[in-house]
Design an enzyme around this catalytic site. Structure first.
Site, PDB file in Angstrom:
ATOM      1  N   ARG A 100       0.885  -1.168   0.000  1.00  0.00           N
ATOM      2  CA  ARG A 100       0.000   0.000   0.000  1.00  0.00           C
ATOM      3  C   ARG A 100       0.916   1.210   0.000  1.00  0.00           C
ATOM      4  O   ARG A 100       1.612   1.479   0.994  1.00  0.00           O
ATOM      5  CB  ARG A 100      -0.899  -0.031   1.240  1.00  0.00           C
ATOM      6  CG  ARG A 100      -1.949   1.075   1.318  1.00  0.00           C
ATOM      7  CD  ARG A 100      -2.799   0.865   2.562  1.00  0.00           C
ATOM      8  NE  ARG A 100      -3.756   1.906   2.779  1.00  0.00           N
ATOM      9  CZ  ARG A 100      -5.009   1.915   2.309  1.00  0.00           C
ATOM     10  NH1 ARG A 100      -5.417   0.910   1.560  1.00  0.00           N
ATOM     11  NH2 ARG A 100      -5.837   2.894   2.586  1.00  0.00           N
ATOM     12  N   HIS A 127      -6.588   1.171  -7.432  1.00  0.00           N
ATOM     13  CA  HIS A 127      -6.947   0.404  -6.226  1.00  0.00           C
ATOM     14  C   HIS A 127      -7.700  -0.851  -6.697  1.00  0.00           C
ATOM     15  O   HIS A 127      -8.906  -0.990  -6.479  1.00  0.00           O
ATOM     16  CB  HIS A 127      -7.806   1.257  -5.303  1.00  0.00           C
ATOM     17  CG  HIS A 127      -7.879   0.771  -3.895  1.00  0.00           C
ATOM     18  ND1 HIS A 127      -7.304  -0.404  -3.460  1.00  0.00           N
ATOM     19  CD2 HIS A 127      -8.478   1.312  -2.783  1.00  0.00           C
ATOM     20  CE1 HIS A 127      -7.540  -0.572  -2.179  1.00  0.00           C
ATOM     21  NE2 HIS A 127      -8.245   0.466  -1.743  1.00  0.00           N
ATOM     22  N   GLN A 130      -9.935  -3.147  -4.358  1.00  0.00           N
ATOM     23  CA  GLN A 130     -11.218  -2.528  -4.024  1.00  0.00           C
ATOM     24  C   GLN A 130     -12.238  -2.764  -5.124  1.00  0.00           C
ATOM     25  O   GLN A 130     -13.401  -3.088  -4.859  1.00  0.00           O
ATOM     26  CB  GLN A 130     -11.027  -1.022  -3.801  1.00  0.00           C
ATOM     27  CG  GLN A 130     -12.301  -0.272  -3.434  1.00  0.00           C
ATOM     28  CD  GLN A 130     -12.850  -0.690  -2.098  1.00  0.00           C
ATOM     29  OE1 GLN A 130     -12.153  -0.638  -1.088  1.00  0.00           O
ATOM     30  NE2 GLN A 130     -14.107  -1.128  -2.064  1.00  0.00           N
ATOM     31  N   ASP A 224     -16.440   8.527  -3.027  1.00  0.00           N
ATOM     32  CA  ASP A 224     -15.198   8.267  -2.309  1.00  0.00           C
ATOM     33  C   ASP A 224     -14.766   9.559  -1.629  1.00  0.00           C
ATOM     34  O   ASP A 224     -15.294  10.644  -1.935  1.00  0.00           O
ATOM     35  CB  ASP A 224     -14.124   7.786  -3.306  1.00  0.00           C
ATOM     36  CG  ASP A 224     -12.839   7.315  -2.638  1.00  0.00           C
ATOM     37  OD1 ASP A 224     -12.857   7.092  -1.415  1.00  0.00           O
ATOM     38  OD2 ASP A 224     -11.822   7.176  -3.341  1.00  0.00           O
ATOM     39  N   CYS A 264     -16.150   3.243  -0.648  1.00  0.00           N
ATOM     40  CA  CYS A 264     -15.083   2.311  -0.280  1.00  0.00           C
ATOM     41  C   CYS A 264     -14.584   2.515   1.145  1.00  0.00           C
ATOM     42  O   CYS A 264     -13.845   1.665   1.655  1.00  0.00           O
ATOM     43  CB  CYS A 264     -13.941   2.400  -1.279  1.00  0.00           C
ATOM     44  SG  CYS A 264     -13.246   4.054  -1.430  1.00  0.00           S
ATOM     45  N   ARG A 292     -14.081  -7.142   0.721  1.00  0.00           N
ATOM     46  CA  ARG A 292     -12.643  -7.066   0.501  1.00  0.00           C
ATOM     47  C   ARG A 292     -11.993  -8.400   0.864  1.00  0.00           C
ATOM     48  O   ARG A 292     -11.119  -8.901   0.140  1.00  0.00           O
ATOM     49  CB  ARG A 292     -12.030  -5.939   1.345  1.00  0.00           C
ATOM     50  CG  ARG A 292     -12.384  -4.527   0.912  1.00  0.00           C
ATOM     51  CD  ARG A 292     -11.722  -4.151  -0.399  1.00  0.00           C
ATOM     52  NE  ARG A 292     -10.271  -4.257  -0.333  1.00  0.00           N
ATOM     53  CZ  ARG A 292      -9.461  -3.311   0.155  1.00  0.00           C
ATOM     54  NH1 ARG A 292      -9.973  -2.170   0.599  1.00  0.00           N
ATOM     55  NH2 ARG A 292      -8.157  -3.475   0.151  1.00  0.00           N
TER      56      ARG A 292
END
Length: 306
Positions: A100, A127, A130, A224, A264, A292
């Protein structure tokens, strides 16, 4: 598939196979193939994480592996050790690595010099994990991907939007991005979307007839955070530009009753979404968060199945 840096690393067949596997894993989280038995999997974080860290750590354990959580500030990377050298070292100790990070180029460098699978847990450009979870969540709503209209409101030039665009191309889902002109999706990603023949429209005027029609057709409303980690200096300007794109009751009332709300997380209530919408009966954000785990386990099973 050796590495998973973006959704461009898989084709439509693998995309759907991962989603089908994730559905099976969700039905019984422990009745899964132990593909990570006797394997040690690294989880490297340059940014804070809740869902990515917990879901991957739990997922690696459920697949029979041993997770090793690494904080970049505690590694020699923070003191200037090269990504190339680090990749070689990681490859000697680990059987795989999730990262990450900020710059997507860091992932590409590590993948170039690693002999182990590298997985993108989030970068400034994409991402992808996701997006896998998002489309698993959409599938659970009994929606036909090819008849579904996904409408994203907010910053079109962020990692989540970019991955949703590519996932929509793989799924043959129509996607509309409602965003300020200054925050349009990256040209690079739009080019990739064209190669996938993605049905996409970008609309800047939230009050336009095109925007109104998109909201009326929407099966999924997605938003988001407006200010991502590392963008704190841009906060005031971004919030001012994005205020008209807030997902609130005024927006929700333009949609059909069956529309579902996705985010998310983490959510900044009062910015990109209001409290009443986030916690409304239309919201499926916590199913999305749970997924996830299942989607990523399916991804790992796909990578390590041989």
């Amino acid at each position: 598939m050796k590495h998973f840096l973006s959704l461009l690393d898989i084709d439509r067949e693998i995309f759907f196979r991962i989603l089908e596997t994730a559905k099976k894993f969700k039905n019984d989280p422990w009745e899964v193939p132990q593909v990570l038995t006797k394997k040690t999997f690294g989880l490297l974080f340059e940014k804070p994480s809740t869902r990515t860290r917990i879901s991957f750590e739990v997922g690696v354990v459920q697949l029979g592996g041993y997770p090793v959580v690494l904080n970049s500030n505690e590694l020699q990377l923070s003191r200037g050790e090269s990504l190339r050298d680090s990749a070689h070292v990681f490859s000697r100790f680990l059987d795989g690595l999730l990262i990450r990070t900020f710059a997507h180029q860091n992932l590409e460098q590590l993948a170039k010099y690693s002999s182990i699978p590298i997985i993108n847990g989030l970068s400034d450009l994409y991402h992808p994990c996701q997006a896998l979870a998002d489309f698993l969540t959409i599938a659970e709503q009994n929606l036909d991907f090819e008849k579904t209209h996904l409408v994203f409101l907010g910053d079109g030039n962020n990692n989540v939007t970019h991955s949703l665009i590519l996932a929509s191309g793989l799924a043959k889902t129509k996607i509309t991005v409602l965003c300020p002109k200054e925050m349009s999706p990256a040209k690079k990603v739009l080019g990739q979307a064209r190669s996938l023949q993605t049905d996409i429209q970008i609309i800047h005027d939230i009050k336009s007839l095109e925007a109104k029609l998109a909201l009326q057709e929407a099966d999924i409303l997605y938003t988001d955070v407006w200010v991502s980690m590392g963008q704190e200096k841009e906060k005031e300007n971004k919030i001012n530009l994005l205020k008209p794109y807030q997902v609130n009751n005024q927006i929700l009332n333009q949609c059909k009753a069956s529309v579902k709300i996705m985010h998310c997380l983490p959510a900044h209530i009062g910015e990109e979404i209001t409290e009443e919408v986030l916690y409304s009966n239309s919201s499926i954000v916590f199913d999305q968060a749970e997924n996830r785990l299942h989607a990523q386990k399916a991804l790992l099973a796909e990578i390590y199945k041989h």
